[in-house]
Design an enzyme around this catalytic site. Structure first.
Site, PDB file in Angstrom:
ATOM      1  N   VAL B  38      49.690  36.128  51.505  1.00 41.93           N
ATOM      2  CA  VAL B  38      48.633  35.363  51.019  1.00 41.93           C
ATOM      3  C   VAL B  38      48.751  33.973  51.083  1.00 41.93           C
ATOM      4  O   VAL B  38      49.803  33.059  50.782  1.00 41.93           O
ATOM      5  CB  VAL B  38      48.527  35.507  49.196  1.00 41.93           C
ATOM      6  CG1 VAL B  38      47.009  34.787  48.908  1.00 41.93           C
ATOM      7  CG2 VAL B  38      48.136  36.970  49.235  1.00 41.93           C
ATOM      8  N   ASP B  39      47.821  33.260  51.907  1.00 45.48           N
ATOM      9  CA  ASP B  39      48.187  31.815  52.006  1.00 45.48           C
ATOM     10  C   ASP B  39      47.431  31.073  51.052  1.00 45.48           C
ATOM     11  O   ASP B  39      46.878  31.277  50.076  1.00 45.48           O
ATOM     12  CB  ASP B  39      47.277  31.205  53.471  1.00 45.48           C
ATOM     13  CG  ASP B  39      45.777  31.681  53.572  1.00 45.48           C
ATOM     14  OD1 ASP B  39      45.129  31.414  52.536  1.00 45.48           O
ATOM     15  OD2 ASP B  39      45.154  31.840  54.624  1.00 45.48           O
ATOM     16  N   SER B  40      47.389  29.711  51.119  1.00 49.43           N
ATOM     17  CA  SER B  40      47.414  28.669  50.128  1.00 49.43           C
ATOM     18  C   SER B  40      45.980  28.833  49.386  1.00 49.43           C
ATOM     19  O   SER B  40      45.541  28.879  48.331  1.00 49.43           O
ATOM     20  CB  SER B  40      47.820  27.306  49.988  1.00 49.43           C
ATOM     21  OG  SER B  40      47.377  26.742  51.158  1.00 49.43           O
ATOM     22  N   SER B  42      43.760  31.084  50.059  1.00 44.70           N
ATOM     23  CA  SER B  42      43.372  32.323  49.256  1.00 44.70           C
ATOM     24  C   SER B  42      43.872  32.478  47.896  1.00 44.70           C
ATOM     25  O   SER B  42      43.320  32.970  46.967  1.00 44.70           O
ATOM     26  CB  SER B  42      43.699  33.460  50.331  1.00 44.70           C
ATOM     27  OG  SER B  42      43.402  33.649  51.419  1.00 44.70           O
ATOM     28  N   MET B  43      45.209  31.795  47.815  1.00 43.16           N
ATOM     29  CA  MET B  43      45.894  31.760  46.438  1.00 43.16           C
ATOM     30  C   MET B  43      44.862  31.243  45.657  1.00 43.16           C
ATOM     31  O   MET B  43      44.669  31.748  44.211  1.00 43.16           O
ATOM     32  CB  MET B  43      47.359  31.298  46.537  1.00 43.16           C
ATOM     33  CG  MET B  43      48.072  31.413  45.257  1.00 43.16           C
ATOM     34  SD  MET B  43      48.446  33.246  45.116  1.00 43.16           S
ATOM     35  CE  MET B  43      48.440  33.337  43.351  1.00 43.16           C
TER      36      MET B  43
END
Lengths: 421, 81
Positions: B38-40, B42-43
């Site tokens: 999960v990229d930043s 998306s987080m």
């Protein structure tokens, strides 16, 4: 001046006339209209005076990977679909089977307006639900270069990803910029064209307030009618068209299929008015002349012009003058067409869909018609195709015009040199 | 009160919606970034969606410490208590 020869080796299109290049071209040759009555609730809820448009007939997100699609504004979704088709058409693959050096691969995706759907809905979210509900993806989705960056990411293009923004001339400017990149030796292959996806109430209202849009709501298919005395404005369209442009040397080395040559780009600016074209046609003609000169062509070489021809009262007649100035007596043997009569006005995608029509007209020696030209303006002095028209055998050359608010004029010159059968 | 498993299940749906991770992969011991990729951005979306779903507040300074799915579920449980 000797230039590096640049050819077209791939094409992709998502338009109001078709889901791909083949269906778009078939619809153009059949003289079909992509204009329809808009059935969105907002048309009636907001009581918009203009209730027609030329939309893409499917949800572009439905043909992309779901998580990718939700991170893209509509204009970027459309551009990705066109890029996939163009890239595949050029004979390239997407992973290890991508034979193009990423450092020699560029992208130019023009847009007139960019991610406006995202911008407006993020504003609604902010004011209705507060800052904690604003998506962290808002900026990459709304920024004008979102589509260019997204296509570059998909194709792993590292020689630069650019966005040209010059209203309705954006795509022609972008294709011209790609030509520069290839001729300056900054890339071997550039994926270039334009995209727009703003059949949305705000531009419908704003262009409408300028009296720029046709209000022929009861006859949508007859609303876009360049050069006709009954024309009353353009029809807002959407879509994306991208090309794979390549140096002839690179294309021939890999045995690529070649659709024709992008010979030259000519740019001028009216410096006359923010939105009204220079009625003399002289500055538009300057762009056409510059495109021919850069392409090593003279007026006598030109067989066909795909005109900007938006169906606005002043624009169409001014362009007819420009064509006669640029081509002089050679105008009489040139077949002119205005394909916006069928697909409407794609704004930042306009030059791209019309380049597609121009390239295919040269390939098939067949000019698509200007539909709805029932009662032409008098004294235009140009030969307009009102039905499909043949082009002669032998060498062919054509010009595609695009003009934009801000005074932008960009003409592209194409030939059928180097075409493979 | 939602149980730990109910929270995990709802959170898995959010992670799937935002980042395309299969719901069955969203287990308590999994790291959002290292295991689930999960990229930043998306987080951040997941945190905001979780706030909405579970009617809790997850301040940015707390969100930074939610490394695993279990961390997030535990935080939400505490915040709901």
């Amino acid at each position: 001046m000797e230039h590096t020869t640049v050819v077209i080796t791939g094409m992709g299109a998502v338009t109001p006339l078709g889901d791909d290049v083949a269906s778009t071209w078939q619809a153009m040759l059949a003289g079909q209209s992509g204009v329809h009555r808009l059935d969105h609730d907002w048309v009636t809820d907001l009581n918009l005076p203009v209730q027609i448009g030329a939309e893409v007939k499917f949800d572009p997100a439905s043909r992309l990977e779901r998580v990718q699609a939700r991170r893209m504004d509509r204009n970027t979704q459309l551009a990705n679909l066109a890029a996939i088709e163009a890239w595949t058409d050029a004979g390239f693959g997407f992973d290890e089977d991508n034979p193009v050096d990423p450092q020699r691969l560029g992208v130019v995706v023009a847009t007139g307006i960019g991610g406006m759907n995202t911008l407006v809905s993020a504003w609604d979210t902010l004011t209705d639900q507060g800052v904690r509900r604003v998506s962290p993806l808002t900026v990459p989705m709304l920024m004008a270069n979102g589509a260019a960056g997204s296509v570059a990411l998909r194709l792993k293009a590292r020689a630069g990803a650019h966005t040209t923004v010059s209203a309705c001339a954006s795509a022609n400017e972008g294709i011209g910029h790609a030509l520069d990149m290839l001729r300056l030796g900054r890339a071997d292959v550039v994926v270039a064209g334009g995209t727009e996806g703003v059949v949305h109430p705000l531009p419908m209202a704003a262009f409408g307030q300028m009296q720029a849009l046709s209000r022929r709501n009861d006859e949508p298919e007859r609303a876009s009618r360049p050069w006709d005395k009954g024309r009353d404005g353009f029809v807002l369209g959407e879509g994306a068209v991208l090309f794979v442009l390549e140096t002839l040397e690179h294309a021939q080395a890999r045995g690529a299929k070649i659709y024709g040559e992008l010979a030259g780009a000519g740019i001028s600016n009216d410096a006359h008015d923010m939105v009204q074209p220079n009625p003399s046609g002289e500055t538009q003609a300057m762009a056409m002349t510059r495109a021919m000169t850069e392409g090593g062509l003279t007026a006598g070489d030109i067989n066909h012009v795909n005109a900007h021809a938006t169906s606005t009262p002043t624009g169409d007649t001014g362009e007819a003058k420009a064509i006669r100035i640029a081509l002089a007596e050679a105008t009489d043997r040139v077949v002119v067409t205005g394909t916006k009569s069928m697909h409407g006005h794609l704004l930042g995608g306009a030059g791209a869909i019309e380049s597609l029509a121009t390239i295919l007209a040269l390939r098939d020696r067949t000019v698509p018609p200007t539909i709805n030209l029932d009662d032409p303006e008098e004294g235009l002095g140009i030969d307009i195709a009102t039905s499909v028209r043949d082009l002669p055998t032998g060498d062919l050359a054509a010009i595609n015009n695009s003009f934009g608010f801000g005074g932008a004029n960009v003409a592209l010159a194409f030939t059928n040199r180097h075409i493979t059968s | 009160m939602a149980t730990t498993e109910e929270i995990r299940t709802d959170l898995a749906d959010i992670v799937n919606e935002v980042a395309g991770v299969a719901v069955e992969d969203v287990q308590l011991d999994k790291s959002f970034t290292d295991d689930l990729d999960v990229d930043s951005l998306s987080m951040v979306e997941i945190i905001y969606a979780a706030e909405n779903k579970f009617s809790v507040s997850i301040p940015d300074e707390e969100a930074k410490n939610l490394r695993t799915v279990g961390d997030a579920v535990a935080y939400i449980e505490r915040a709901q208590a």
